[in-house]
Design a protein around this motif. Sequence first.
Motif, short mmCIF file in Angstrom:
data_model
loop_
_atom_site.label_atom_id
_atom_site.label_comp_id
_atom_site.label_asym_id
_atom_site.label_seq_id
_atom_site.Cartn_x
_atom_site.Cartn_y
_atom_site.Cartn_z
N SER A 145 5.24 -6.15 2.14
CA SER A 145 5.41 -7.57 2.43
C SER A 145 4.10 -8.31 2.17
CB SER A 145 5.80 -7.77 3.90
OG SER A 145 6.98 -7.07 4.20
N ILE A 169 19.01 -1.44 5.19
CA ILE A 169 17.83 -2.30 5.20
C ILE A 169 18.22 -3.78 5.13
CG2 ILE A 169 17.48 -2.29 2.69
CD1 ILE A 169 14.58 -1.95 5.05
N ALA A 170 19.42 -4.09 4.66
CA ALA A 170 19.85 -5.49 4.55
C ALA A 170 20.26 -6.06 5.91
CB ALA A 170 21.00 -5.63 3.56
N GLU A 195 6.26 -0.89 8.58
CA GLU A 195 5.34 -1.19 7.47
C GLU A 195 3.97 -1.62 8.01
OE1 GLU A 195 6.29 -4.67 5.22
OE2 GLU A 195 4.53 -4.49 3.95
N ASP A 196 3.99 -2.56 8.95
CA ASP A 196 2.72 -3.09 9.45
C ASP A 196 1.87 -2.00 10.08
OD1 ASP A 196 3.26 -5.59 8.57
OD2 ASP A 196 3.90 -6.39 10.50
N ALA A 222 15.35 -8.93 2.74
CA ALA A 222 15.95 -7.66 3.13
C ALA A 222 17.12 -7.34 2.20
CB ALA A 222 16.44 -7.74 4.57
N ARG A 223 17.84 -8.38 1.81
CA ARG A 223 18.94 -8.16 0.88
C ARG A 223 18.45 -7.80 -0.50
NH1 ARG A 223 24.10 -10.43 2.05
NH2 ARG A 223 24.13 -10.96 4.24
N ALA A 278 11.94 -2.12 9.65
CA ALA A 278 11.17 -1.81 8.45
C ALA A 278 9.83 -2.54 8.47
CB ALA A 278 11.97 -2.21 7.20
N ARG A 279 9.88 -3.83 8.84
CA ARG A 279 8.66 -4.60 8.84
C ARG A 279 7.66 -4.06 9.86
NH1 ARG A 279 5.92 -9.30 6.84
NH2 ARG A 279 3.87 -8.65 7.54
N VAL A 333 11.93 3.65 -3.85
CA VAL A 333 11.16 2.41 -3.81
C VAL A 333 10.25 2.31 -2.59
CG1 VAL A 333 13.52 1.46 -4.03
CG2 VAL A 333 11.72 0.03 -3.11
N ILE A 334 9.01 1.94 -2.87
CA ILE A 334 8.03 1.65 -1.83
C ILE A 334 7.99 0.14 -1.68
CG2 ILE A 334 5.58 1.70 -1.20
CD1 ILE A 334 5.23 4.22 -2.72
N PHE A 335 8.17 -0.36 -0.46
CA PHE A 335 8.17 -1.81 -0.31
C PHE A 335 6.92 -2.28 0.40
CE2 PHE A 335 8.71 -2.53 4.19
CZ PHE A 335 9.18 -1.32 4.63
N ALA A 380 15.95 -4.43 9.12
CA ALA A 380 14.90 -5.09 8.34
C ALA A 380 13.67 -5.30 9.21
CB ALA A 380 15.42 -6.41 7.78
N ARG A 381 13.92 -5.64 10.47
CA ARG A 381 12.80 -5.83 11.38
C ARG A 381 12.12 -4.52 11.70
NH1 ARG A 381 12.59 -10.53 14.66
NH2 ARG A 381 14.00 -12.06 13.75
N LEU A 416 11.09 6.19 5.62
CA LEU A 416 11.82 5.47 6.67
C LEU A 416 13.31 5.48 6.32
CD1 LEU A 416 12.06 3.48 9.09
CD2 LEU A 416 11.73 1.63 7.43
N ILE A 449 9.82 -8.43 4.44
CA ILE A 449 11.03 -7.60 4.46
C ILE A 449 11.91 -7.91 5.66
CG2 ILE A 449 9.98 -5.68 5.75
CD1 ILE A 449 12.22 -5.07 2.75
N ALA A 450 11.35 -8.49 6.71
CA ALA A 450 12.14 -8.81 7.90
C ALA A 450 13.00 -10.06 7.71
CB ALA A 450 11.23 -9.02 9.12
N VAL A 474 5.12 3.11 2.87
CA VAL A 474 6.41 3.61 3.31
C VAL A 474 7.50 3.46 2.26
CG1 VAL A 474 5.90 1.95 5.18
CG2 VAL A 474 8.25 2.61 4.76
N ILE A 475 8.23 4.55 2.08
CA ILE A 475 9.41 4.57 1.20
C ILE A 475 10.61 4.43 2.11
CG2 ILE A 475 10.81 5.97 -0.34
CD1 ILE A 475 8.40 7.37 -1.30
N PHE A 476 11.47 3.46 1.83
CA PHE A 476 12.62 3.28 2.72
C PHE A 476 13.91 3.70 2.03
CE2 PHE A 476 15.01 -0.20 0.88
CZ PHE A 476 14.09 -0.78 0.02
N CYS A 477 14.89 4.10 2.81
CA CYS A 477 16.20 4.46 2.31
C CYS A 477 17.26 4.04 3.31
CB CYS A 477 16.31 5.96 2.11
SG CYS A 477 15.17 6.63 0.91
N ARG A 518 17.63 -4.20 -0.37
CA ARG A 518 18.80 -3.34 -0.43
C ARG A 518 19.35 -3.24 -1.85
NH1 ARG A 518 22.63 -0.18 2.56
NH2 ARG A 518 23.46 0.91 0.75
N GLU A 533 17.06 -1.20 -3.90
CA GLU A 533 17.20 0.21 -3.51
C GLU A 533 18.42 0.84 -4.18
OE1 GLU A 533 18.24 0.83 0.58
OE2 GLU A 533 18.35 3.00 0.35
#
Lengths: 337, 337
Positions: free
Chosen positions: B101, A74-75, A87-88, B80-81, A83-84, B97-99, A80-81, A69, B74-75, A97-100, B84, B87
């Motif tokens: 919740s 992400i902050a 993720e779900d 979220a911070r 991402a969530r 990183v794999i995140f 962030a939403r 992702l 994460i949302a 999921v790996i996020f960047c 970040r 990360e």
Amino acid sequence: MKRTLLSDIARCLGVSTTLVSLVLNGKSKENRISDEIAAKVLETAKAMNYKPNLVARSLRTGQTQTIGLIVADIANPFFARIARAVEDEATKNGYSVIFCSSDENTDKSDKIIHTLVERQIDGLIIVPVENTELQITNLKESNIPFVLVDRYFPKIKTNYVASDDYAAAHDIVMHLIKNGKKVIGNISFDFDLVHLKKRTDGYKAALAASGLVYAMKLDEKVAFHTMETDLPLVMDRMLQAHPDMDALLLHNNQLCYHAINYLQKAEKRIPEDIALACFAPPGDFDFNHWPIDTVEQPIQLICQNAVQILLDEIHQKGNPDFKQVSLPSKLILRFGQ
Amino acid sequence: MKRTLLSDIARCLGVSTTLVSLVLNGKSKENRISDEIAAKVLETAKAMNYKPNLVARSLRTGQTQTIGLIVADIANPFFARIARAVEDEATKNGYSVIFCSSDENTDKSDKIIHTLVERQIDGLIIVPVENTELQITNLKESNIPFVLVDRYFPKIKTNYVASDDYAAAHDIVMHLIKNGKKVIGNISFDFDLVHLKKRTDGYKAALAASGLVYAMKLDEKVAFHTMETDLPLVMDRMLQAHPDMDALLLHNNQLCYHAINYLQKAEKRIPEDIALACFAPPGDFDFNHWPIDTVEQPIQLICQNAVQILLDEIHQKGNPDFKQVSLPSKLILRFGQ
DNA sequence: CTGAAAGCGCTTACAG
DNA sequence: CTGAAAGCGCTTACAG
């Protein structure tokens, strides 16, 4: 404590690893493995606390059950939403999921994509950065499934799921007009991204439909990374050219916060003197003191669609047709009627 | 387009894969590989657009260069911070990183940990959920490096990086008192987590140090998942028992938003009638209309420390001593002196 | 109904 | 200075 391997279980029971693998992957029936031995395998695996090594499986199967992702940051609550929601939907389907974070930076975006590809992710959900058309084109050629989200490039045929920015901007400006506003400004970012252009187009269309004149000096852009300092300058300019400006559409929530700040210092009332409307993450202005109109994008729906499209493509490789989805946003109107 | 393999490059140049691997991993010097051939390998790899398969490398080396991050949600801007900051520090060190919740849910936490372990993550950064002591103990026994963040379990010896909740709560309540507040409430969550207890302890200590009486009916807790409906009820109760309540410490920002809402409906002025102070993500109340005191936890520093400790442990396996770090928070005082 | 064997794409002792 | 070979831990044709 050493980790248990498939071969440990096999040795322990005096059977082959094939047998054990088949049973643990729920393929006992298809392979007509006796219930008795299957039960014993299951039992032993549990007793020995067996945990499969997914890296080994991935190397063999060519699937990592992982999606990458890429968001701007992400902050930022909006991402962030996303991402969530990603993720779900991914978790529901057995994917991690790996996020960047790309920081809206072209080079960083390039690096991230490479890293993710080397990590053999099965697919990618991307909020694309401006000027990354080439990266996206290359990605297409490498045959890695991906879906663009929130933004897209009209010149490149790809999957994407976005929201209807034109309609949302149009409708929210119409609400301002309906409530008596006549000199309405528009502040966007200086990104070359089509969703921003569409917001501005929607704004213009609402003016035109209402017989209001479009003024260039009321249609501005700020640099994303310096918006905090840029915004007051831009608003100064706008008010100097049009002291009677009575409403403002802002292309994201942070811009709106800075606008509120500006108006408070200028001792202007919101919304009586100048009304504000902006694009914002769901709920973002629910607890705000001022009644501010917001466009809430259907983040969850966007991401559910995106992940579903991605997984479909992963599972039936070589699918030639692209899915392009535009979802309606929700208007939260907090003043007037 | 087929992906290039190490063996493709080797075949193309008529050398061994050993040679190619060594060169591409920057080990030419140690293995006295001639500059000439090394240069040719590099050039060919580039020309053939070689991208290593990190899954294969991981299986061989036993390292995935991946860390797992478990947060509550994460949302939520606070997490979220954290994401970040983790990360950034991870990326700097070549880790992805794999995140996941946890939703403050014990079972979910358990599942997530298992998944991450099966995926062979090299280490874990965890914001632990209440009642997961057993999960954490098991993790210790499986010898997977991990660092708890934001919260920890005093009864289990682990690495952790948290903030000084006791001092922060104490100091911010002292600020309320210094500004004439005398009947101060405290609202926490009904989680069995020590960082919340410490906040309440700090609150009590400030009262005691100032000669104010502690009242049980001013020290409340709400259920995390139903805080929106619970908070007004709790505040009703508090004000009924102590109509002269003139300040309130809230254990997170969302509680504070709901408190603002409540006070506005009750037509109480903030901070004149009732002052508010809360724990919040950095910047969260910067654009709020009301002057609200906040405790900002040093998220970035916490995460930098956590990742560094994690990587240290990953690289020198079997390190027996645990690092336990408590970092000072920042108080943002927005009213009074 | 079950097993021997190959192979996923790398890295790394080891030999020369 | 360079290469042949083993092996990481799985899955999966294939054979019987």
